[in-house]
Design a protein around this motif. Structure first.
Motif, PDB file in Angstrom:
ATOM      1  N   ASP A   6      -2.298   2.236   0.533  1.00 20.63           N
ATOM      2  CA  ASP A   6      -1.593   1.050   0.057  1.00 20.63           C
ATOM      3  C   ASP A   6      -0.294   1.483  -0.590  1.00 20.63           C
ATOM      4  O   ASP A   6      -0.267   2.423  -1.385  1.00 20.63           O
ATOM      5  CB  ASP A   6      -2.441   0.280  -0.957  1.00 20.63           C
ATOM      6  N   ARG A 104      -1.635 -12.195   2.174  1.00 19.01           N
ATOM      7  CA  ARG A 104      -2.063 -11.506   0.961  1.00 19.01           C
ATOM      8  C   ARG A 104      -2.071  -9.990   1.142  1.00 19.01           C
ATOM      9  O   ARG A 104      -1.729  -9.258   0.218  1.00 19.01           O
ATOM     10  CB  ARG A 104      -3.473 -11.956   0.581  1.00 19.01           C
ATOM     11  N   ARG A 105      -2.508  -9.530   2.325  1.00 15.93           N
ATOM     12  CA  ARG A 105      -2.613  -8.096   2.524  1.00 15.93           C
ATOM     13  C   ARG A 105      -2.053  -7.685   3.886  1.00 15.93           C
ATOM     14  O   ARG A 105      -2.777  -7.544   4.860  1.00 15.93           O
ATOM     15  CB  ARG A 105      -4.057  -7.616   2.403  1.00 15.93           C
ATOM     16  N   HIS A 125       6.121  -8.224  -0.791  1.00 20.87           N
ATOM     17  CA  HIS A 125       4.739  -7.907  -0.459  1.00 20.87           C
ATOM     18  C   HIS A 125       4.399  -6.458  -0.795  1.00 20.87           C
ATOM     19  O   HIS A 125       5.240  -5.557  -0.691  1.00 20.87           O
ATOM     20  CB  HIS A 125       4.497  -8.114   1.040  1.00 20.87           C
ATOM     21  N   SER A 126       3.147  -6.221  -1.188  1.00 21.55           N
ATOM     22  CA  SER A 126       2.600  -4.875  -1.229  1.00 21.55           C
ATOM     23  C   SER A 126       2.076  -4.567   0.166  1.00 21.55           C
ATOM     24  O   SER A 126       1.317  -5.364   0.738  1.00 21.55           O
ATOM     25  CB  SER A 126       1.472  -4.773  -2.252  1.00 21.55           C
ATOM     26  N   GLY A 128       0.163  -2.198   3.005  1.00 20.45           N
ATOM     27  CA  GLY A 128      -0.760  -1.120   3.322  1.00 20.45           C
ATOM     28  C   GLY A 128      -0.324  -0.414   4.589  1.00 20.45           C
ATOM     29  O   GLY A 128       0.283  -1.014   5.480  1.00 20.45           O
ATOM     30  N   ALA A 149      -7.230  -7.194   6.011  1.00 18.79           N
ATOM     31  CA  ALA A 149      -5.803  -7.313   6.333  1.00 18.79           C
ATOM     32  C   ALA A 149      -5.570  -8.631   7.055  1.00 18.79           C
ATOM     33  O   ALA A 149      -6.211  -8.901   8.076  1.00 18.79           O
ATOM     34  CB  ALA A 149      -5.353  -6.142   7.202  1.00 18.79           C
TER      35      ALA A 149
END
Length: 362
Positions: A6, A104-105, A125-126, A128, A149
């Motif tokens: 991440d 979100r991911r 955004h974060s 991954g 994801a």
């Protein structure tokens, strides 16, 4: 096995430079260099396409009207127009996806084109990362992508590895509630466009991006498109500014999906495959010096690993050749270089120069 990490927002300064692209290798003194760093066909745009684009200049007083180009792209892939969005190159599409979709991911499969991750980070955004490994041939393993994801980005064929993933393997990434973004910017350089997902409507959450700048040498014109479900297209379109694609670019898009253009692109794909085989064979003569080509290569470029690659790149530049550094791609390092496929004469000149830097046999 692949690894997952991440990456927090904002963009880290201690990692790869995600904003470095091949054009930086030929900027300023590029006119004196043979460009093997940028993945755009060197013999383009063809004369007939330049004439079509030039003919559009008489209409510049009017605002762009993308309906004809959009319909042409839809027909080319057998889709309704509601599933097509024209963009100012694939790069704009990545920005639209990052800004418009509520995710979100997000996860990006690397090594690949870095702009998707950069756009996601810029949008807050974060991100991954799933890092494919050299030991596995940089092949995609759908099981390596986290189940939670809700946005997954993968290239096919992948820049810079030149790996072509099976369509079924890519489609296996699809999940309910997940947007699966497949960057097919180089798919028309693959003979028969085998393993393409463009035109598929049976894969949930599928978003396919295509670029017309690579095969047709239109990087300066900026034209590409998105193929997705109508509701996704509508979300992205709302995030676009008015008239995002210029009239010359729209005319080019319509021309580049015509039967004549598709036939020409198909012929070029087979020529690229033959030229790539010639280059790879020549590079194989340097195996004794530790040079390794990622294979099988299926794109209009090859990825090589060799000791002292950074010094080799600088020396090749002194000899008149620009190649793409690999250390700005997550999952790679300084020992990697990407080399664009050109005609056999250019390849032979590169190999001769490489022989002056890395003697065959070590």
């Amino acid at each position: 096995m692949t690894t997952t990490e991440d990456t927090p927002t904002p963009m880290r300064t201690d990692g790869p430079d995600l904003r470095h692209h091949g054009d930086a290798e030929v900027r300023d003194d590029g006119s004196a260099l043979t460009d093997l760093a940028v993945n755009v066909r060197s013999d383009t745009p063809p004369a007939w396409l330049r004439e079509v684009i030039a003919g559009s200049l008489d209409g510049l007083a009017a605002y762009p009207d993308g309906r004809a180009a959009r319909a042409a792209v839809a027909a080319r892939h057998g889709l309704p127009v509601e599933r097509v969005l024209l963009t100012a190159g694939a790069a704009e599409a990545f920005v639209l996806l990052a800004r418009a979709l509520k995710v979100r991911r997000p996860v990006v499969v690397h090594p690949q084109f870095t702009e998707p991750e950069a756009a996601l980070r810029d949008a807050g955004h974060s991100v991954g990362r799933v890092l494919l490994r050299e030991e596995d041939g940089f092949r995609l393993d759908p099981a390596a992508v986290p189940e939670d994801a809700d946005l997954v980005v993968v290239g096919n064929p992948t820049n810079p590895t030149s790996v072509l993933h099976p369509a079924d393997t890519v489609a296996a990434l699809a999940r309910a509630g997940r947007t699966l973004v497949v960057d097919e910017a180089f798919m028309d350089a693959v003979p028969g466009e085998r393993e393409a997902l463009a035109g598929r409507t049976d894969v949930p959450g599928l978003v396919v991006l295509r670029s017309l700048t690579k095969t047709w040498g239109l990087a300066g014109l900026r034209i590409g498109y998105v193929l997705a479900a109508p509701e996704t297209v509508a979300e992205l379109e709302q995030a676009q500014p008015l008239w995002p694609v210029s009239t010359p670019a729209l005319v080019a898009a319509e021309a580049c999906v015509s039967p004549r253009a598709l036939a020409e692109a198909a012929h070029a794909a087979y020529r690229i495959a033959a030229d790539r085989a010639h280059l790879v064979a020549g590079l194989g003569e340097f195996a004794g010096a530790g040079l390794r080509v990622v294979s099988p290569a299926e794109g209009p470029f090859v990825l090589v690993r060799l000791p002292g690659a950074a010094a080799v790149r600088h020396r090749l530049r002194e000899l008149g050749f620009a190649v793409r550094r690999g250390d700005t791609f997550p999952g790679l390092g300084e020992e990697w270089l990407r080399i664009a496929v050109r005609d056999r004469g250019t390849a032979d000149r590169l190999l001769e120069a490489l022989g002056r830097v890395v003697p065959a046999g070590g």
